[in-house]
Scaffold this active site. Sequence first.
Site, short mmCIF file in Angstrom:
data_model
loop_
_atom_site.label_atom_id
_atom_site.label_comp_id
_atom_site.label_asym_id
_atom_site.label_seq_id
_atom_site.Cartn_x
_atom_site.Cartn_y
_atom_site.Cartn_z
CB SER A 1 14.87 47.30 23.03
OG SER A 1 14.92 47.86 24.15
CB THR B 1 10.04 48.74 20.70
OG1 THR B 1 10.90 48.28 21.83
CG2 THR B 1 8.70 48.04 21.09
#
Length: 677
Positions: free
Chosen positions: A299, A352
């Site tokens: 991620s 993120t």
Amino acid sequence: MSNYYRNRRLILILVALLALPATVGGYLYRQGVFNRGQDKPPAVKAEDATPANAEVKRVIILLGDGMGVGQIQIARVLGLMAEKDGAAAPTLGPLFSVAGKSFLNLQFFAQRPEESTPSTPPAPTPTPAPTPTPAPTPTPAPTPTPAPTPTPTPTPTPTPTPAPAPGPAPTPTPTPIPTPTPAPAPRPAPAPPGVQPSPTPAPATPSPAPPKRLPPTPSKPRLDIFKDFRRAPAPSANRIMSADDNRQRFHDLRPSKAKTVGQQLMANRPETRDEFAFETVSLQRLLNTFSADNVVTDSAAAASAIATGERTNNGMLSQRPDGTPLATLLEAARDKGMSTGIVTTNTVYDATPAAFATHGSFRSDADQIAKAMLAARIDVLLGGGRDRFLPKGQEGSKRGDAANLIDEAKKTGYAYISTRQELRAADTNKLLGLFNTGFLNYVIDRDKNRVDQVEPTLAEMTGKALTILSRNQKGFFLLVEGARIDHAAHAFDATGMTAEILAFNEAVKTALDFARKDKNTLVIVLADHETGGMSVTEPLRMDLLRKVQASPEYIAAQFQRDANKTFTESSIRDAFSRFAGINDLAADEVRFLQRASSEPALYKVGWEVGEIIARRANLGVISPEIRRASATGAHTANMVPIFTFGPRADTFGRNYHLADAGRTIAEAMRVTLGPRR
């Protein structure tokens, strides 16, 4: 010769006449003459139309973490289509029986030894049962009809199989499986009732009768990915043995008369469009996700590619592999005078969100990332992760120092909130909302954990962020992350993942409603990677998945421990019965979960719970063995979709990679990315 040429001309004319209908039909189809309603794209409403030369003043990125095409399809079937299908759960069986049991959609299957589960033995067939003596009764003179296949007589009272001793499980003894296909060569007959078969079958006893059609010995088992699950195969005439002999037997399999999920859902609904909000806008293409150092991204690297327009190594946050910090879309928007915001169901310092606002070599440095998130001067920051904002020693804190970031945020002008009611009442230009010490709860667990009064939904946080950020006439940049889609996919939790995608879809609706009225807002909906290789399979057990009422992690949290710190069998069975509707856990499944008692991370115990449910439901996922060996915990390199709406939405069609999408967003915003100055 004249006859030869005449015949050839006739043949050519005949071929042309035969091809004419297909040619004309193809032309008419391309012109849309035969297209039905469900094949036509929805017409763009007049109020949705955006002027081609409209300026991009506002950008909303909605990122479904781990949401690949397979996840979208699962949520469509279990969510959108199931809602229209009615509340009643259908009783569906698999179209084809795989060893008489419902297994995952995996490439490798191994024959299971008989497990002593309390079940009613099948009634013996009317064919003469074999005698207990080794030598069978000789048949009379040859007859044109071959003798029936001997069938083993089930033992009247099954004897429970004792729990295996620690260590590797013994190699299972293959059990002959009947098949409608005649064997290529005589095979040994099954052992008589009450006699334990030996590991090496003895040669068949000669008989004066003509050769009998005996069941073939199963082919050599391939990779045993379910070695911890020794379940009893129920009798079936349609058992798939292995990939080796499936090819010759496939056409001999008899489909079940029960309707499959796909057949039942599509009955009486040929014109239905079961669409998510993000599917009503323009689908640009599928994007590659690989990072700078791995075909399969994590991620951090994926979000960094979107945020900076450049690929980096797994684990890094918005910097080149050599350590050079890169400007992000959020930072470029802030420097341009635009307002900025991040909304997530994750912790606000996770990979993120951090990739859009911070820089570093290690995504795991949570204490430093939390402090950097405040330093990034984000106008609206909403999500979980209060544990890294509280000083060491305070209840709920996981910080390693005495820094109180909540107090620091208040000193810099933030209004701090921690409940859903406070979010609704908030009226400020700088807002910090931390609604949980860790992640926000799974949508499927909200009612059981009684957090409806504490935790807002993703759509509510998105709406509040839009209200605050839209006050800036220079525009804004907003990132909205549906993070727990990925977490549910890691656990192979189709039901929980569907609830997360439906909640994400509500946030997309909120953003699109804003953009349709504004006319100067570019909306991008995409994923950072795919998780779990998830897919809808033909024998998917929707009836089982509809009974699941909690996340695997919540189910695992209900397990109680005995004096030896081992999960008790009674608590395991009770949790599965109450929250998954499973009342027939096998002894090996219980032992498998008990072996996870030493796992300190609750979510990883949840992975094992999800594995059992997914296997029973015939959910298409990667092998659990591969997940355990994966550094990313089941990420794949599968491509992910990108949807766009608003001004310059049509400029994303030539994108190839997540990084290309990041650069295209920067061009639309008229900002410059690259090394940070």
